[in-house]
Design a protein around this motif. Structure first.
Motif, PDB file in Angstrom:
ATOM      1  N   SER A 190      25.483  38.313  63.323  1.00 16.01           N
ATOM      2  CA  SER A 190      26.497  37.313  63.021  1.00 16.01           C
ATOM      3  C   SER A 190      25.888  36.237  62.128  1.00 16.01           C
ATOM      4  N   ALA A 191      26.594  35.902  61.038  1.00 16.12           N
ATOM      5  CA  ALA A 191      26.161  34.865  60.090  1.00 16.12           C
ATOM      6  C   ALA A 191      24.884  35.242  59.340  1.00 16.12           C
ATOM      7  N   SER A 192      24.659  36.545  59.146  1.00 10.35           N
ATOM      8  CA  SER A 192      23.464  37.010  58.433  1.00 10.35           C
ATOM      9  C   SER A 192      23.655  37.054  56.926  1.00 10.35           C
ATOM     10  N   GLY A 193      24.871  36.802  56.453  1.00  8.45           N
ATOM     11  CA  GLY A 193      25.143  36.845  55.023  1.00  8.45           C
ATOM     12  C   GLY A 193      25.959  38.047  54.594  1.00  8.45           C
ATOM     13  N   LYS A 194      26.558  38.753  55.554  1.00  4.09           N
ATOM     14  CA  LYS A 194      27.334  39.958  55.247  1.00  4.09           C
ATOM     15  C   LYS A 194      28.515  39.652  54.325  1.00  4.09           C
ATOM     16  N   SER A 195      29.253  38.609  54.662  1.00  6.56           N
ATOM     17  CA  SER A 195      30.457  38.280  53.891  1.00  6.56           C
ATOM     18  C   SER A 195      30.110  37.855  52.473  1.00  6.56           C
ATOM     19  N   LEU A 196      29.056  37.068  52.320  1.00  6.99           N
ATOM     20  CA  LEU A 196      28.632  36.640  50.989  1.00  6.99           C
ATOM     21  C   LEU A 196      28.190  37.829  50.154  1.00  6.99           C
ATOM     22  N   PHE A 197      27.425  38.719  50.762  1.00 10.93           N
ATOM     23  CA  PHE A 197      26.968  39.914  50.053  1.00 10.93           C
ATOM     24  C   PHE A 197      28.168  40.754  49.627  1.00 10.93           C
ATOM     25  N   ALA A 198      29.109  40.961  50.560  1.00  9.14           N
ATOM     26  CA  ALA A 198      30.294  41.779  50.263  1.00  9.14           C
ATOM     27  C   ALA A 198      31.129  41.152  49.152  1.00  9.14           C
ATOM     28  N   SER A 199      31.315  39.827  49.204  1.00 10.66           N
ATOM     29  CA  SER A 199      32.139  39.169  48.193  1.00 10.66           C
ATOM     30  C   SER A 199      31.469  39.220  46.820  1.00 10.66           C
ATOM     31  N   THR A 200      30.125  39.133  46.790  1.00 11.10           N
ATOM     32  CA  THR A 200      29.415  39.209  45.513  1.00 11.10           C
ATOM     33  C   THR A 200      29.561  40.597  44.906  1.00 11.10           C
ATOM     34  N   VAL A 201      29.348  41.627  45.726  1.00 13.12           N
ATOM     35  CA  VAL A 201      29.536  43.000  45.250  1.00 13.12           C
ATOM     36  C   VAL A 201      30.985  43.199  44.794  1.00 13.12           C
ATOM     37  N   TYR A 202      31.920  42.644  45.570  1.00 14.86           N
ATOM     38  CA  TYR A 202      33.345  42.789  45.265  1.00 14.86           C
ATOM     39  C   TYR A 202      33.668  42.218  43.888  1.00 14.86           C
ATOM     40  N   GLN A 203      33.197  41.006  43.619  1.00 16.28           N
ATOM     41  CA  GLN A 203      33.513  40.365  42.347  1.00 16.28           C
ATOM     42  C   GLN A 203      32.994  41.185  41.171  1.00 16.28           C
ATOM     43  N   GLN A 204      31.811  41.748  41.324  1.00 19.23           N
ATOM     44  CA  GLN A 204      31.250  42.539  40.236  1.00 19.23           C
ATOM     45  C   GLN A 204      32.016  43.849  40.052  1.00 19.23           C
ATOM     46  N   LEU A 205      32.439  44.447  41.166  1.00 16.30           N
ATOM     47  CA  LEU A 205      33.187  45.698  41.069  1.00 16.30           C
ATOM     48  C   LEU A 205      34.577  45.474  40.479  1.00 16.30           C
ATOM     49  N   VAL A 206      35.184  44.341  40.816  1.00  8.31           N
ATOM     50  CA  VAL A 206      36.495  44.025  40.254  1.00  8.31           C
ATOM     51  C   VAL A 206      36.417  43.953  38.735  1.00  8.31           C
ATOM     52  N   ALA A 207      35.324  43.375  38.246  1.00  5.81           N
ATOM     53  CA  ALA A 207      35.151  43.257  36.798  1.00  5.81           C
ATOM     54  C   ALA A 207      35.077  44.630  36.135  1.00  5.81           C
ATOM     55  N   GLU A 208      34.539  45.620  36.863  1.00  3.27           N
ATOM     56  CA  GLU A 208      34.395  46.961  36.306  1.00  3.27           C
ATOM     57  C   GLU A 208      35.607  47.850  36.553  1.00  3.27           C
ATOM     58  N   LEU A 209      36.131  47.798  37.788  1.00  2.00           N
ATOM     59  CA  LEU A 209      37.161  48.750  38.199  1.00  2.00           C
ATOM     60  C   LEU A 209      38.559  48.157  38.262  1.00  2.00           C
ATOM     61  N   GLY A 210      38.637  46.818  38.286  1.00  2.01           N
ATOM     62  CA  GLY A 210      39.923  46.184  38.534  1.00  2.01           C
ATOM     63  C   GLY A 210      40.161  46.039  40.023  1.00  2.01           C
ATOM     64  N   SER A 211      40.945  45.046  40.414  1.00  2.00           N
ATOM     65  CA  SER A 211      41.141  44.756  41.840  1.00  2.00           C
ATOM     66  C   SER A 211      41.855  45.877  42.575  1.00  2.00           C
ATOM     67  N   ASP A 212      42.619  46.718  41.839  1.00  2.00           N
ATOM     68  CA  ASP A 212      43.335  47.813  42.495  1.00  2.00           C
ATOM     69  C   ASP A 212      42.398  48.936  42.925  1.00  2.00           C
TER      70      ASP A 212
END
Length: 210
Positions: free
Chosen positions: A13-35
């Motif tokens: 809990s509170a190890s940074g999972k959400s931050l890591f996921a959101s960072t990966v998410y933002q980069q993937l959105v730039a490549e693949l689109g949010s859909d």
């Protein structure tokens, strides 16, 4: 839609999972689109407790595997892999049970799921193409947890420390830490490890290209 890659991001809990996921998410959105991306939270799959009083709900050990409906999560992951939409539950940290509303989640080429006990469940592990474990020192996790629970969940210092000593810390050593052996990648320095993020990005591209 092509092959679906499912990524698990686990850790204390509170190890940074959400931050890591959101960072990966933002980069993937730039490549693949949010859909092209879907994100699930293990916390959304806490069991429904509407049949219990609020006092009884407060006694639940939320750091034990039995607190989660992992079979439903596994079913939803398979449905997303099969190209089907799901209705992800919503959980209230105030009432300690599920809300009546759900969140529709469409399938994507990448599905990320983050939570403390994802790698402790053999059935869930079968669904993951990539497994990440956030290896953050417990004292850092505790400080982050205290700040989060005070600011976002209306908890008191005494309730946070009591829960940490009674269930959070014991569960870490009994269930979470042993599950690190099942991770493909162990990430240090919380959710801001750029090298680890780059490695995950490269592996995702490789899997999507197959």
């Amino acid at each position: 839609m092509g092959k679906t890659t499912i990524i698990a991001i686990a850790g204390a809990s509170a190890s940074g999972k959400s931050l890591f996921a959101s960072t990966v998410y933002q980069q993937l959105v730039a490549e693949l689109g949010s859909d092209g991306i879907a994100i699930l939270a293990e916390d959304a799959y806490y069991r429904d407790q509407t049949h219990l009083s609020l006092e009884q709900r407060q006694l639940t050990n939320y750091d034990h595997p039995s607190a989660f409906e992992h079979k439903l999560l596994a079913k939803h992951l398979q449905q997303l892999r099969d190209g089907k939409s799901i209705e992800m539950p919503q959980y209230s940290y105030t009432t300690h049970t599920r809300l009546a509303e759900t969140i529709p989640v469409s399938p994507g080429r990448v599905v990320m799921v983050e939570g403390i006990l994802l790698l402790s469940d053999p059935e869930l592990r079968e669904h993951f193409d990539i497994s990440v474990f956030m290896d953050t020192p417990l004292d850092i996790c505790l400080l982050r947890r205290m700040q989060r629970d005070l600011e976002e969940r209306g908890r008191s210092i005494s309730s946070i420390t009591e829960q940490y000593q009674a269930t959070v810390r014991p569960a870490f050593f009994e269930f979470i830490l042993p599950s690190k052996q099942f991770a493909d990648l162990v990430v240090t320095r919380g959710g801001q490890n750029e090298i680890a993020i780059d490695l995950i990005q490269s592996k995702i591209r490789q899997l999507l290209a197959e």
